[in-house]
Design an enzyme around this catalytic site. Structure first.
Site, PDB file in Angstrom:
ATOM      1  N   ASP A 200      27.310   4.508  33.079  1.00  0.00           N
ATOM      2  CA  ASP A 200      28.362   4.925  34.009  1.00  0.00           C
ATOM      3  C   ASP A 200      29.642   5.166  33.222  1.00  0.00           C
ATOM      4  O   ASP A 200      29.697   4.919  32.008  1.00  0.00           O
ATOM      5  CB  ASP A 200      28.576   3.852  35.089  1.00  0.00           C
ATOM      6  CG  ASP A 200      28.969   4.441  36.443  1.00  0.00           C
ATOM      7  OD1 ASP A 200      29.737   5.429  36.453  1.00  0.00           O
ATOM      8  OD2 ASP A 200      28.525   3.930  37.484  1.00  0.00           O
ATOM      9  N   GLY A 226      29.517   6.414  29.479  1.00  0.00           N
ATOM     10  CA  GLY A 226      29.327   7.843  29.287  1.00  0.00           C
ATOM     11  C   GLY A 226      29.498   8.615  30.572  1.00  0.00           C
ATOM     12  O   GLY A 226      29.668   8.043  31.652  1.00  0.00           O
ATOM     13  N   ASP A 227      29.458   9.927  30.448  1.00  0.00           N
ATOM     14  CA  ASP A 227      29.575  10.856  31.570  1.00  0.00           C
ATOM     15  C   ASP A 227      28.262  11.623  31.658  1.00  0.00           C
ATOM     16  O   ASP A 227      27.895  12.333  30.709  1.00  0.00           O
ATOM     17  CB  ASP A 227      30.746  11.809  31.312  1.00  0.00           C
ATOM     18  CG  ASP A 227      30.988  12.805  32.441  1.00  0.00           C
ATOM     19  OD1 ASP A 227      30.000  13.233  33.086  1.00  0.00           O
ATOM     20  OD2 ASP A 227      32.149  13.169  32.668  1.00  0.00           O
ATOM     21  N   PHE A 228      27.547  11.499  32.771  1.00  0.00           N
ATOM     22  CA  PHE A 228      26.198  12.083  32.800  1.00  0.00           C
ATOM     23  C   PHE A 228      26.185  13.604  32.826  1.00  0.00           C
ATOM     24  O   PHE A 228      25.126  14.208  32.686  1.00  0.00           O
ATOM     25  CB  PHE A 228      25.314  11.488  33.898  1.00  0.00           C
ATOM     26  CG  PHE A 228      25.881  11.442  35.293  1.00  0.00           C
ATOM     27  CD1 PHE A 228      26.403  12.561  35.910  1.00  0.00           C
ATOM     28  CD2 PHE A 228      25.832  10.252  36.013  1.00  0.00           C
ATOM     29  CE1 PHE A 228      26.886  12.516  37.199  1.00  0.00           C
ATOM     30  CE2 PHE A 228      26.309  10.195  37.322  1.00  0.00           C
ATOM     31  CZ  PHE A 228      26.831  11.330  37.913  1.00  0.00           C
ATOM     32  N   HIS A 246      23.266  13.228  45.827  1.00  0.00           N
ATOM     33  CA  HIS A 246      23.883  13.868  46.998  1.00  0.00           C
ATOM     34  C   HIS A 246      25.362  14.188  46.790  1.00  0.00           C
ATOM     35  O   HIS A 246      25.952  14.927  47.578  1.00  0.00           O
ATOM     36  CB  HIS A 246      23.662  13.037  48.263  1.00  0.00           C
ATOM     37  CG  HIS A 246      24.452  11.755  48.333  1.00  0.00           C
ATOM     38  ND1 HIS A 246      24.574  11.038  49.501  1.00  0.00           N
ATOM     39  CD2 HIS A 246      25.143  11.059  47.406  1.00  0.00           C
ATOM     40  CE1 HIS A 246      25.305   9.968  49.284  1.00  0.00           C
ATOM     41  NE2 HIS A 246      25.659   9.951  48.023  1.00  0.00           N
TER      42      HIS A 246
END
Length: 337
Positions: A200, A226-228, A246
């Site tokens: 996350d 991290g940034d997905f 979503h």
């Protein structure tokens, strides 16, 4: 007009926000935690919570009629089993965080649903030039409250996944966008052989580590910042995305599924769980309303059916897919690489 047709259901539905706001105000006041200390008369409750006498008794009796409180012959109030389990802040099963957020944020934003339907644009902080997520991650206390709300939303599904999925076949797992860490904690508590963690944004790390430490699992659960959308996903036997897809538009959903496929080994599994809309789009009301909530909260997010998700997984390369019911409105789609 048929004598059997009445407006009762329409009126109940149209004025449903009355009941909703009664519950949300009770959570805001911490009513259920206070009453959880022991049965008390209306006057005592009102005094402890600072309620004006004019509305206190009607408020409490409305909650009795809504089956959230019980009242005995002596006029003392107590929590129902459901309220005592899930709305008493002193219990580890407390799920009121989601309701706290609904009261503070979502309730006023839903007043602009008509505008959202006409414009297709978010109606939250972004409407006035703000950015909810930027403000959220800049305030540690507010962030922890939001992550707690996400835990409340996911707790039931997390416990079911911990019990239902064949974790004995795997050794490692990562919850992608795992927030406070409710799913990693539930899975690790149920399966001592597993090691896992949460991937996350960096600001989530201290909240996750605090939550994991409180459950005595710091030796088996770790945080991966991290940034997905910008970074590759950590490699693990199982990846989980709960209430994540979503938030994003179709192109972004497909990109995340493709990233998960790349990070998994052959035979690895991806678990996607949401309040999946039923394939006939008639029954899972919460899933459909959640999709409207995404309309209000995000630029392109929407909820989807299990059939939608299995199709996207197959397009990403997953060789096997299946849909499994979890608990309440939630279901999961399992993809095997």
């Amino acid at each position: 007009m048929s004598a059997n047709v009445t407006p009762d259901y329409i009126m109940q539905l149209g004025l449903g926000f009355w009941a909703s706001k009664a519950l949300l105000s009770a959570v805001e006041l911490d009513l259920f935690t206070e009453i959880g200390k022991g049965p008390v008369p209306a006057e005592t409750v009102g005094h402890r919570l600072g309620l004006h006498p004019r509305g206190a008794r009607d408020f409490l009796d409305a909650l009795v009629s809504l089956r959230l409180l019980e009242r005995d012959a002596e006029g003392r109030y107590a929590n129902t089993p459901e309220a005592g389990t899930f709305l008493d802040r002193s219990k580890s099963s407390y799920m009121g965080g989601m309701l706290e957020m609904a009261n503070a944020r979502l309730y006023p934003f839903w007043g602009s649903l008509t505008e959202a339907l006409r414009t297709g644009r978010p109606q939250n902080e972004a409407k006035s030039g703000g950015n909810f997520f930027e403000a959220l991650y800049a305030d540690p206390a507010r962030l922890e409250g939001f992550l707690s709300a996400m835990s409340g939303l996911s707790l039931g599904a997390a416990r079911t996944i911990a019990r239902k999925f064949p974790w004995g076949d795997y050794e490692t797992f990562i919850d992608v966008g795992g927030a406070q860490g409710v799913l990693p904690v539930q899975v690790a508590l149920a399966h001592a052989h597993l090691r896992g963690g949460n991937f996350d944004l960096p600001g989530v790390g201290p909240v996750f580590e605090k939550y994991v430490a409180a459950h005595g699992l710091s030796d088996r659960l770790s945080f991966h910042p991290g940034d997905f959308f910008k970074d590759p996903l950590p490699r693990a036997d199982v990846l989980v995305m709960g209430h994540i897809l979503h938030d994003w538009d179709l192109e972004e959903k497909r990109a995340l599924l493709a990233k998960a496929y790349e990070a998994l080994p052959a035979g690895g599994a991806l678990l996607v769980y949401e309040a999946l809309i039923d394939d006939g789009r008639r029954e899972n009301t919460l899933g459909l309303l959640m999709s409207l909530n995404m309309l209000i909260e995000t630029p392109g997010g929407f909820d989807y059916t299990g059939a939608d998700c299995t199709r996207w997984m197959r397009e990403a390369g997953f060789r096997e897919t299946r849909i499994e019911r979890l608990v309440g409105p939630d279901s999961m789609v399992v993809g095997i690489k």
